[in-house]
Motif scaffolding. Structure first.
Motif, PDB file in Angstrom:
ATOM      1  N   LEU A 105      78.885  67.768  41.202  1.00 18.35           N
ATOM      2  CA  LEU A 105      78.768  68.954  42.040  1.00 18.35           C
ATOM      3  C   LEU A 105      79.811  68.855  43.140  1.00 18.35           C
ATOM      4  N   GLY A 106      80.783  69.743  43.110  1.00 18.62           N
ATOM      5  CA  GLY A 106      81.867  69.643  44.072  1.00 18.62           C
ATOM      6  C   GLY A 106      82.752  68.461  43.730  1.00 18.62           C
ATOM      7  N   HIS A 107      83.304  67.827  44.763  1.00 14.17           N
ATOM      8  CA  HIS A 107      84.281  66.767  44.526  1.00 14.17           C
ATOM      9  C   HIS A 107      83.742  65.373  44.764  1.00 14.17           C
ATOM     10  N   GLU A 108      82.461  65.260  45.193  1.00 18.69           N
ATOM     11  CA  GLU A 108      81.938  63.928  45.463  1.00 18.69           C
ATOM     12  C   GLU A 108      80.549  63.677  44.910  1.00 18.69           C
ATOM     13  N   VAL A 109      79.695  64.678  44.865  1.00 18.15           N
ATOM     14  CA  VAL A 109      78.289  64.489  44.504  1.00 18.15           C
ATOM     15  C   VAL A 109      78.111  64.355  42.994  1.00 18.15           C
ATOM     16  N   VAL A 110      77.232  63.431  42.601  1.00 17.55           N
ATOM     17  CA  VAL A 110      76.848  63.275  41.203  1.00 17.55           C
ATOM     18  C   VAL A 110      75.323  63.162  41.156  1.00 17.55           C
ATOM     19  N   VAL A 111      74.703  64.024  40.347  1.00 19.65           N
ATOM     20  CA  VAL A 111      73.270  63.914  40.089  1.00 19.65           C
ATOM     21  C   VAL A 111      73.082  63.609  38.614  1.00 19.65           C
ATOM     22  N   GLU A 112      72.032  62.841  38.307  1.00 16.82           N
ATOM     23  CA  GLU A 112      71.732  62.497  36.923  1.00 16.82           C
ATOM     24  C   GLU A 112      70.475  63.244  36.492  1.00 16.82           C
ATOM     25  N   VAL A 113      70.589  63.972  35.391  1.00  9.99           N
ATOM     26  CA  VAL A 113      69.506  64.800  34.882  1.00  9.99           C
ATOM     27  C   VAL A 113      68.384  63.925  34.338  1.00  9.99           C
ATOM     28  N   THR A 114      67.147  64.204  34.803  1.00 12.06           N
ATOM     29  CA  THR A 114      65.978  63.435  34.373  1.00 12.06           C
ATOM     30  C   THR A 114      65.067  64.210  33.440  1.00 12.06           C
ATOM     31  N   GLY A 115      65.068  65.543  33.524  1.00  6.50           N
ATOM     32  CA  GLY A 115      64.196  66.325  32.648  1.00  6.50           C
ATOM     33  C   GLY A 115      64.032  67.751  33.116  1.00  6.50           C
ATOM     34  N   LEU A 116      63.064  68.424  32.494  1.00  2.85           N
ATOM     35  CA  LEU A 116      62.780  69.826  32.782  1.00  2.85           C
ATOM     36  C   LEU A 116      61.740  69.980  33.883  1.00  2.85           C
ATOM     37  N   ARG A 117      61.894  71.017  34.658  1.00  4.60           N
ATOM     38  CA  ARG A 117      60.840  71.372  35.611  1.00  4.60           C
ATOM     39  C   ARG A 117      59.678  71.928  34.801  1.00  4.60           C
ATOM     40  N   ASN A 118      58.490  71.506  35.151  1.00  2.00           N
ATOM     41  CA  ASN A 118      57.282  72.039  34.529  1.00  2.00           C
ATOM     42  C   ASN A 118      56.693  73.072  35.477  1.00  2.00           C
ATOM     43  N   PRO A 119      56.931  74.358  35.224  1.00  2.00           N
ATOM     44  CA  PRO A 119      56.469  75.383  36.152  1.00  2.00           C
ATOM     45  C   PRO A 119      54.945  75.404  36.251  1.00  2.00           C
ATOM     46  N   CYS A 120      54.453  75.778  37.421  1.00  2.00           N
ATOM     47  CA  CYS A 120      53.008  75.809  37.661  1.00  2.00           C
ATOM     48  C   CYS A 120      52.571  77.232  38.022  1.00  2.00           C
ATOM     49  N   LEU A 121      51.284  77.387  38.246  1.00  2.00           N
ATOM     50  CA  LEU A 121      50.708  78.695  38.551  1.00  2.00           C
ATOM     51  C   LEU A 121      51.230  79.308  39.844  1.00  2.00           C
ATOM     52  N   GLN A 122      51.824  78.495  40.725  1.00  2.46           N
ATOM     53  CA  GLN A 122      52.382  79.058  41.961  1.00  2.46           C
ATOM     54  C   GLN A 122      53.400  80.155  41.655  1.00  2.46           C
ATOM     55  N   ILE A 123      54.031  80.075  40.492  1.00  2.00           N
ATOM     56  CA  ILE A 123      55.017  81.098  40.116  1.00  2.00           C
ATOM     57  C   ILE A 123      54.340  82.466  40.018  1.00  2.00           C
ATOM     58  N   ASP A 124      53.120  82.502  39.469  1.00  2.00           N
ATOM     59  CA  ASP A 124      52.405  83.777  39.383  1.00  2.00           C
ATOM     60  C   ASP A 124      51.908  84.243  40.746  1.00  2.00           C
ATOM     61  N   HIS A 125      51.682  83.331  41.682  1.00  2.00           N
ATOM     62  CA  HIS A 125      51.321  83.734  43.043  1.00  2.00           C
ATOM     63  C   HIS A 125      52.533  84.364  43.732  1.00  2.00           C
ATOM     64  N   PHE A 126      53.728  83.902  43.360  1.00  2.00           N
ATOM     65  CA  PHE A 126      54.960  84.464  43.916  1.00  2.00           C
ATOM     66  C   PHE A 126      55.160  85.884  43.386  1.00  2.00           C
ATOM     67  N   GLN A 127      55.081  86.040  42.047  1.00  2.00           N
ATOM     68  CA  GLN A 127      55.161  87.352  41.404  1.00  2.00           C
ATOM     69  C   GLN A 127      54.290  87.301  40.155  1.00  2.00           C
TER      70      GLN A 127
END
Length: 180
Positions: A105-127
């Motif tokens: 990300l950009g010219h210095e940052v590196v993140v390592e992918v660990t997996g998928l987000r498991n969405p929860c019911l809060q998403i339905d509270h949002f919309q």
């Protein structure tokens, strides 16, 4: 595979959404500086309730902005930060990456992918009805999660909107993403 960072977000309090920022600082082995989910051990409330000593594999949450386009077509208005992600991207299929992919990300940052987000019911509270849009099933009946990916910070630094994103795939064999 490459793309662009379109937004960065963080929040120092537990809430579903995260405000957009001009920049965020990622700290090696911890996550987004000042974000409530930063830390060596798990910070997500449901995970803490299970075992607070678990390693934090969810330090940085990334979502591809193309999901928002898809949701808009289904009648939902979702903007960067609304689903609690830290980094929003465009032009790179995050969901197709294997575990262990290193995202520059950009010219210095590196993140390592660990997996998928498991969405929860809060998403339905949002919309209402949004959860069915970000979690579904494919033709074979397998669960499909579209609410982004999780990662850990391998190399810290500053990330800003407009920064390039480049995927560095791990050695074969590749492991598909699973929920973390």
């Amino acid at each position: 595979m490459s793309g662009t960072v379109t937004a960065v977000s963080s929040n120092d309090a537990y809430s579903f959404t995260k405000p957009n920022r001009d920049r965020v600082t990622l700290l090696t082995g911890l996550g987004v500086e000042g974000d409530v989910h930063a830390g060596v051990t798990v910070k997500h409330r449901s995970r803490v309730a299970q075992d607070p000593t678990q390693p934090n594999l969810r330090q940085v949450h990334l979502i591809q902005e193309e999901l928002f386009d898809e949701l808009r077509e289904a009648g939902f208005e979702v903007a960067p930060g609304d689903l609690g992600e830290n980094v929003t991207t465009r032009g790179i299929d995050l969901l197709a990456l294997p575990v262990g992919t290193r995202l520059h990300l950009g010219h210095e940052v590196v993140v390592e992918v660990t997996g998928l987000r498991n969405p929860c019911l809060q998403i339905d509270h949002f919309q209402g009805g949004l959860l069915k849009q970000v979690v579904g099933r494919d033709e074979a009946g397998a669960v499909v999660r579209k609410a982004g990916i999780m990662s850990v910070v391998a190399v810290g630094g500053v990330v800003r909107p407009g920064d390039p994103v480049k995927a560095e795939l791990p050695a074969q064999p590749h492991r598909p993403l699973e929920r973390v």
